[in-house]
Design a protein around this motif. Structure first.
Motif, PDB file in Angstrom:
ATOM      1  N   PHE A   1     -11.678   3.043  -3.776  1.00 45.80           N
ATOM      2  CA  PHE A   1     -10.237   3.623  -4.154  1.00 45.80           C
ATOM      3  C   PHE A   1      -9.228   2.449  -4.041  1.00 45.80           C
ATOM      4  CE2 PHE A   1     -12.646   7.472  -2.999  1.00 45.80           C
ATOM      5  CZ  PHE A   1     -12.277   8.136  -4.162  1.00 45.80           C
ATOM      6  N   ALA A   2      -9.304   1.658  -3.105  1.00 45.90           N
ATOM      7  CA  ALA A   2      -8.164   0.629  -3.111  1.00 45.90           C
ATOM      8  C   ALA A   2      -8.132  -0.184  -4.424  1.00 45.90           C
ATOM      9  CB  ALA A   2      -8.180  -0.036  -1.768  1.00 45.90           C
ATOM     10  N   GLY A   3      -9.318  -0.596  -4.540  1.00 44.58           N
ATOM     11  CA  GLY A   3      -9.331  -1.519  -5.711  1.00 44.58           C
ATOM     12  C   GLY A   3      -9.162  -0.725  -6.959  1.00 44.58           C
ATOM     13  N   ALA A   4      -9.209   0.614  -7.413  1.00 47.20           N
ATOM     14  CA  ALA A   4      -9.029   1.224  -8.299  1.00 47.20           C
ATOM     15  C   ALA A   4      -7.452   1.455  -8.501  1.00 47.20           C
ATOM     16  CB  ALA A   4      -9.840   2.637  -8.180  1.00 47.20           C
ATOM     17  N   PHE A   5      -6.843   1.747  -7.154  1.00 39.35           N
ATOM     18  CA  PHE A   5      -5.442   2.057  -7.319  1.00 39.35           C
ATOM     19  C   PHE A   5      -4.601   0.759  -7.615  1.00 39.35           C
ATOM     20  CE2 PHE A   5      -5.893   5.623  -3.959  1.00 39.35           C
ATOM     21  CZ  PHE A   5      -6.253   6.617  -5.141  1.00 39.35           C
ATOM     22  N   LEU A   6      -5.140  -0.478  -7.035  1.00 37.27           N
ATOM     23  CA  LEU A   6      -4.607  -1.660  -7.241  1.00 37.27           C
ATOM     24  C   LEU A   6      -4.403  -1.928  -8.958  1.00 37.27           C
ATOM     25  CD1 LEU A   6      -5.556  -3.900  -4.372  1.00 37.27           C
ATOM     26  CD2 LEU A   6      -3.198  -3.178  -4.925  1.00 37.27           C
TER      27      LEU A   6
ATOM     28  N   GLY B   1      -2.805   1.306  -3.021  1.00 39.39           N
ATOM     29  CA  GLY B   1      -3.900   0.484  -2.932  1.00 39.39           C
ATOM     30  C   GLY B   1      -3.796  -0.733  -2.160  1.00 39.39           C
ATOM     31  N   TRP B   2      -2.714  -1.341  -1.770  1.00 37.12           N
ATOM     32  CA  TRP B   2      -2.778  -2.372  -1.160  1.00 37.12           C
ATOM     33  C   TRP B   2      -2.915  -2.017   0.530  1.00 37.12           C
ATOM     34  CZ3 TRP B   2       1.975  -3.651   2.039  1.00 37.12           C
ATOM     35  CH2 TRP B   2       1.735  -4.739   2.658  1.00 37.12           C
ATOM     36  N   VAL B   3      -2.130  -0.900   0.886  1.00 35.51           N
ATOM     37  CA  VAL B   3      -2.318  -0.357   1.973  1.00 35.51           C
ATOM     38  C   VAL B   3      -3.882  -0.110   2.394  1.00 35.51           C
ATOM     39  CG1 VAL B   3      -1.726   1.442   3.740  1.00 35.51           C
ATOM     40  CG2 VAL B   3       0.017   0.572   2.460  1.00 35.51           C
ATOM     41  N   SER B   4      -4.378   0.654   1.661  1.00 36.24           N
ATOM     42  CA  SER B   4      -5.904   1.001   1.681  1.00 36.24           C
ATOM     43  C   SER B   4      -6.668  -0.324   1.691  1.00 36.24           C
ATOM     44  CB  SER B   4      -6.427   1.767   0.548  1.00 36.24           C
ATOM     45  OG  SER B   4      -5.355   3.032   0.260  1.00 36.24           O
ATOM     46  N   SER B   5      -6.311  -1.188   0.934  1.00 39.53           N
ATOM     47  CA  SER B   5      -7.148  -2.475   1.061  1.00 39.53           C
ATOM     48  C   SER B   5      -6.928  -2.970   2.588  1.00 39.53           C
ATOM     49  CB  SER B   5      -6.571  -3.567   0.100  1.00 39.53           C
ATOM     50  OG  SER B   5      -7.364  -4.867   0.142  1.00 39.53           O
ATOM     51  N   CYS B   6      -5.681  -3.304   3.067  1.00 39.80           N
ATOM     52  CA  CYS B   6      -5.504  -3.503   4.559  1.00 39.80           C
ATOM     53  C   CYS B   6      -6.301  -2.781   5.632  1.00 39.80           C
ATOM     54  CB  CYS B   6      -4.076  -3.631   4.722  1.00 39.80           C
ATOM     55  SG  CYS B   6      -3.026  -4.725   3.742  1.00 39.80           S
ATOM     56  N   VAL B   7      -6.336  -1.377   5.244  1.00 44.25           N
ATOM     57  CA  VAL B   7      -7.361  -0.770   6.218  1.00 44.25           C
ATOM     58  C   VAL B   7      -8.719  -0.943   6.219  1.00 44.25           C
ATOM     59  CG1 VAL B   7      -7.605   1.825   6.969  1.00 44.25           C
ATOM     60  CG2 VAL B   7      -5.439   0.989   6.360  1.00 44.25           C
ATOM     61  N   THR B   8      -9.131  -1.129   5.024  1.00 43.37           N
ATOM     62  CA  THR B   8     -10.409  -1.702   4.736  1.00 43.37           C
ATOM     63  C   THR B   8     -10.831  -2.840   5.454  1.00 43.37           C
ATOM     64  OG1 THR B   8     -10.385  -0.108   2.537  1.00 43.37           O
ATOM     65  CG2 THR B   8     -12.109  -1.919   3.012  1.00 43.37           C
TER      66      THR B   8
ATOM     67  N   ALA C   1       0.017  -8.816 -12.605  1.00 46.48           N
ATOM     68  CA  ALA C   1      -0.991  -9.916 -12.323  1.00 46.48           C
ATOM     69  C   ALA C   1      -1.549 -10.094 -10.988  1.00 46.48           C
ATOM     70  CB  ALA C   1      -0.677 -11.236 -12.977  1.00 46.48           C
ATOM     71  N   ALA C   2      -0.508 -10.363 -10.108  1.00 46.40           N
ATOM     72  CA  ALA C   2      -1.021 -10.319  -8.714  1.00 46.40           C
ATOM     73  C   ALA C   2      -1.775  -8.953  -8.215  1.00 46.40           C
ATOM     74  CB  ALA C   2       0.171 -10.645  -7.746  1.00 46.40           C
ATOM     75  N   PHE C   3      -1.255  -8.067  -8.617  1.00 47.26           N
ATOM     76  CA  PHE C   3      -2.141  -6.601  -8.244  1.00 47.26           C
ATOM     77  C   PHE C   3      -3.401  -6.619  -8.922  1.00 47.26           C
ATOM     78  CE2 PHE C   3       2.289  -4.686  -7.347  1.00 47.26           C
ATOM     79  CZ  PHE C   3       2.082  -4.515  -6.138  1.00 47.26           C
TER      80      PHE C   3
END
Length: 224
Positions: free
Chosen positions: A171-176, A20-27, A124-126
Motif C-alpha cells: 500500500f505504501a508503494g502504491a500511495f507513493l 505512503g511515506w509514513v506507511s513506508s517508514c512504519v513498514t 520524481a523522488a516520490f
C-alpha cells in the motif's frame, strides 16, 4: 478552472505521497514482515522484521531480539534494509521539494518556472521511493511463497507466512506512486497553461533618420 484543478491535484498528490511515506517508514521499523505459528505450541506467535525477531505469548508479553550480524542475514533482508532506508530518505526529500513547488506555498512566487521544476523533482523522488519500497517487499514476499511451497521441507516443519507489514509496504508503494504521478501531472499541466513571455521588439527606425539625414517633403513650399 485550470488553476483550481491543479491546486486540488497537488493537494491530493501531496496527501497520498505523505501517507505512503509514513506507511513506508512504519513498514521499515515494525517486525511484522513474516509471521510463524507453531502447531506444537499455539500459544506463541513468531514475527520477523528487518531488524529483529519477536515472540508474542498468549498472556500478552512480547519478547524481541535483534538480528545478529548484518552479513549473516539472508540476501533479501540485507538488500531490503538498504532499499527501505533509501525509500524513506527519498520520500522526505520529495516532500520538501514538492512542498516548495506547491501553488499555495509562498516561496518563489515570482518564479513559476522554478516552482514547476521543484514540483517535478519532488514527484520524481516520490516515484523512485515507491520503487524502492515495492521491490524489497515483493522480493521478501516471493521468497516467502517459495519457502512455503518447498516440497523438500517436511510437512511437520513450520513455515513462515505473510505478515501485516508486507501488505502495508505494498500500500505504501502504491500511495507513493499515485501521489508522485498526480504531482507530475499537475506540474506538466501548469507548464502547458503558462503563456510564454512576449518578445521585446523595438519599432523600426526610418532609414533617413538612422543615417543622420532628414527626409525632404515632396511638396515643399518654394521660398520666393
Amino acid at each position: 478552472m485550470a488553476g483550481s484543478w491543479q491546486a486540488k491535484a497537488q493537494a491530493g498528490g501531496m496527501l497520498l505521497a505523505l501517507l505512503g511515506w509514513v506507511s513506508s517508514c512504519v513498514t521499515t521499523i515494525v517486525p511484522l514482515w513474516k509471521s510463524l505459528s507453531l502447531d506444537l505450541n499455539e500459544l506463541e506467535v513468531w514475527t520477523m522484521g528487518l531488524w529483529q525477531v519477536c515472540i508474542a505469548h498468549e498472556e500478552g508479553a512480547v519478547e524481541c531480539r535483534a538480528h545478529g550480524s548484518f552479513l549473516a542475514l539472508p540476501p533479501e533482508l540485507r538488500v531490503s534494509r538498504l532499499l527501505m532506508c533509501l525509500s524513506n530518505g527519498l520520500g522526505l526529500l520529495g516532500a520538501l521539494l514538492a512542498a516548495a513547488g506547491l501553488e499555495g506555498w509562498r516561496s518563489c512566487q515570482d518564479r513559476p518556472g522554478l516552482k514547476q521544476r521543484l514540483l517535478l523533482a519532488g514527484a520524481a523522488a516520490f516515484g523512485v521511493a515507491a520503487l524502492a519500497t515495492l521491490a524489497p517487499v515483493s522480493w521478501v514476499a516471493y521468497n516467502t511463497v517459495l519457502d512455503f511451497w518447498d516440497d523438500t521441507v517436511p510437512d511437520i516443519v513450520p513455515r513462515w507466512e505473510f505478515g501485516e507489514a508486507t501488505f502495508l509496504g505494498w500500500f505504501a508503494g502504491a500511495f507513493l506512486a499515485a501521489g508522485g504521478l498526480l504531482l507530475a501531472c499537475s506540474a506538466c499541466s501548469a507548464r502547458a497553461a503558462t503563456p510564454p513571455a512576449p518578445a521585446c521588439r523595438q519599432p523600426p527606425t526610418p532609414r533617413g533618420v538612422a543615417g543622420g539625414h532628414h527626409p525632404h517633403p515632396k511638396n515643399a513650399d518654394l521660398v520666393i
